[in-house]
Each structure stands twice: as C-alpha cells, then as structure tokens.
Design an enzyme around this catalytic site. Structure first.
Site, PDB file in Angstrom:
ATOM      1  N   GLU A 170       8.569   1.292  -1.393  1.00 25.36           N
ATOM      2  CA  GLU A 170       8.154   0.492  -2.554  1.00 25.36           C
ATOM      3  C   GLU A 170       6.638   0.283  -2.570  1.00 25.36           C
ATOM      4  O   GLU A 170       6.135  -0.751  -3.003  1.00 25.36           O
ATOM      5  CB  GLU A 170       8.864  -0.868  -2.591  1.00 25.36           C
ATOM      6  N   GLY A 171       5.916   1.276  -2.085  1.00 25.77           N
ATOM      7  CA  GLY A 171       4.464   1.186  -1.968  1.00 25.77           C
ATOM      8  C   GLY A 171       4.076   0.719  -0.581  1.00 25.77           C
ATOM      9  O   GLY A 171       4.474  -0.358  -0.149  1.00 25.77           O
TER      10      GLY A 171
END
Length: 382
Positions: free
Chosen positions: A365-366
């Site tokens: 998610e980054g």
C-alpha cells in the site's frame, strides 16, 4: 487481552463483540497451523461475509454495513490480532470495492455491488506490475478498445496481487492511452478466458493467503466493465489507496497488539532471580514503551479515520497513520521476540510469526518511504 475501545454507538460495541467472538472461534485456532503449512482458509471469508464483516464501511442500500470508517478499522484490528493474513485480505477486498462504489454508474453498482459487499464474492486489487510498484504511472498492461464496441482486450502482466488466483473479481488498472492520463480502471471477473496466474510468491509471512502475478493474454472484458471514464484510472487508484493505507495501519496495530499481549503474558509468568521478569525495571520499561507505541498507532489511525468520516481531507493523515502504525508493528514485534528470549526465536510461540508478518506492512500500500514523500508534499502545500 481485549482492547478497551471507545466506540461511537451501542451498535458498534455489539459489532466489536461479534467480531471478537468470530475471531476467537474461527481465526485464532487455525492461524498457526495454516500459516505454517501455507493452507488457504477455505470457507472462512464466506463466514465473515455472512456475519456482515466484508462490507462494513459501505452503504446499507447496496448490502454494506453502513458503519463509519473508525468502526470498520477497529473491526479490522480485531481480526489482525488473531490472524494478520485474513485481516489483510479483508482490507484488500474493501479496497477492491472502492472503485465501483465511488466511481461506478448506478446501473453498475446495482448489478455488482451487493454481492461484493455481502461477501458472496471476494475481490483483489491489481495495480502493481513487475516494473511499476511505487511508480504506478509507469504501468504497461494494455487495454485496447475493440472497434466493434464489444469491449477491451487486456494484454500484459500484473504483480503482487493479494488473493491472486482465488479472488472472484479484481479492480484492474490498465493502459488505454499513453501518458499518466492514459490509465483506466476495470472490474474484471476472476474467471476470464485468457487470464492466468503464476505460482504463489514464497513469502516471509502471510502465507495462508496467496500473493501472485497475473497474466492477461488478450482477454476480453465487456465494455460495461470499465469503471469511471477512460483515463481516470490513476485518480481512482490513488483515491482508493488513501483508505487502503488506513486498513493496513489498522492491521499493523492489531498485529502489534497481539505481540504486546504475548510478551506481557510471558513476562508475568517467567521468573528470574526469584522475581517475575516484568518486575525487573529494564524489561518493565521495554513493555511500557511497547504499550505506549501501540496506543499511539491506534490513536493515529483513528484520527485519520474520523477526518474521513467527517468528509475532511485525510490523505496526509492516512500516510502518517500507515507510516507510524507499521513502523510500530515492526518495532513491537521485534521487542516481543526479545522479551521471550530464546523461546521467541522458535515457532513454539507466535511472536516469531508476528515479527515476520510485520515487515510487509512497511512495504505494501505504498512503502514507508513513499508515505514520507506524501507527507512532505502535504506540508509543502500547506
């Protein structure tokens, strides 16, 4: 131990109690064995769906739970404290529902959203590619519109798909034109002719739920599978990721809470030099720091969630929550291993698994480096 939660309504309190009951009965007894043997939890997500836990932050009119995000995230944390892989897959399913709910037409939502939110079908999120992880604008998987209007031909490779090969649908991002404004979003069925999946990745943790690559070999998606407008894909992807980062923050906090609970229980039972080890100041202070860090992580993700629930900007706060909670999970799980000493390094106790599972939360998610970039950009525009 059960976290003493400050919940906004009696309904939310009942929901947390139900989640704990299901998690203690269905997740806790299976987690260690299924992770060790890399066994997929057949039927478990159907159970969660039947309990109404797979569409909590979405409207009741489409089969969702109608719950504020702060309540949904605390449910997710409870699941993660028992079995992180299941909680992460639940978060990804919620993320995969976001494009259709937020950008789909009324006809699309009425057709597909109820079975998604009721958990009758499970979703995956297909954005990353082997050469395009943090740099989503660099993706090359193509979606070519057919001249006869029948739909789009998808060709290319996607990577790092949670629930890959198991999910019933995927939020798929593919290129319909050159440039950063040439990416589009599709609601792709898992059983599509011309779609195949690679072998599950050999991961450090979260082994019971597969992560795979996907291979699109000229597969045809009907035209009505386009979500939003052509070229709107990155906007859709990034709007979903802000919320998805909060899901990972909640999962990381649950994992850290589980590690803290295990460490405290051990420290209350283990004795050295005639005293419980928790009564030795050096170790007691370590546990105190762990507890404070878990409390801070929870407070941070709840602050971001409450901003989201109020309709206020929350992108910077979501990145901060993801950064703080996942770094906390890595630190607290590592310290839990230290508290247990040699036993913590064995598979006879769950803390070594928690430590392995915590690492990925700093990456997906980054990455946490990307979160720092988002936070810095937010400050530069303040």
């Amino acid at each position: 131990m059960d976290v003493d939660r400050l919940l906004p309504t009696p309904e939310a309190a009942d929901l947390i109690a139900l989640t704990r009951e299901i998690a203690d009965k269905e997740l806790s007894p299976k987690a260690d064995e299924y992770e060790a043997t890399e066994t997929y939890p057949e039927g478990l997500f159907a159970t969660l769906g039947e309990a109404g836990l797979l569409g909590l932050p979405y409207p009741e009119e489409f089969g969702g739970g109608g719950q504020p995000y702060e309540v949904y995230l605390q449910v997710l944390e409870e699941l993660a404290a028992r079995w992180a892989a299941v909680a992460v897959a639940t978060s990804v399913h919620t993320l995969a529902c976001h494009p259709l709910h937020t950008f789909g037409t009324e006809a699309q939502k009425e057709r597909w959203l109820p079975e998604m939110l009721e958990g009758r079908i499970i979703g995956g999120y297909s954005l990353s590619e082997p050469q395009a992880g943090s740099d989503a604008a660099a993706l090359t998987c193509k979606a070519e519109r057919q001249d006869d209007g029948s739909g789009y031909r998808i060709t290319g490779t996607k990577a790092w798909i949670t629930h890959g090969g198991r999910a019933d649908f995927y939020a798929l991002f593919a290129r319909t034109a050159p440039g950063s404004h040439g990416i589009s979003c599709f609601l792709a069925p898992g059983a599509t002719e011309g779609l195949s999946f690679g072998a599950p990745e050999r991961k450090m943790g979260l082994q019971a739920v597969p992560t795979t690559s996907a291979y699109w070999d000229g597969a045809l998606l009907d035209a009505d599978r386009l979500v939003g407008d052509e070229g709107q894909g990155l906007q859709i992807a990034f709007s979903a990721l802000d919320s998805g980062r909060l899901g990972i923050a909640a999962c990381a906090t649950g994992l850290a809470q589980a590690a803290l609970d295990a460490a405290v229980a051990y420290a209350n039972e283990r004795t050295t030099f005639g005293r419980r080890i928790i009564d030795h100041q050096g170790l007691g202070f370590l546990l105190a720091d762990m507890a404070a860090a878990v409390d801070a992580a929870r407070a941070t993700y709840l602050d971001a969630a409450r901003r989201r629930d109020l309709g206020r900007p929350f992108s910077r706060q979501a990145s901060a929550a993801k950064l703080i909670a996942t770094d906390t999970a890595m630190k607290v799980t590592t310290d839990a291993v230290q508290v247990l000493g040699g036993y913590g390094y064995t598979r006879d106790f769950p803390v070594e698994r928690y430590m392995r599972e915590a690492k990925i939360t700093q990456i997906f998610e980054g990455t946490n480096q990307i979160q720092r970039l988002v936070i810095a950009r937010g400050l530069s525009q303040a």
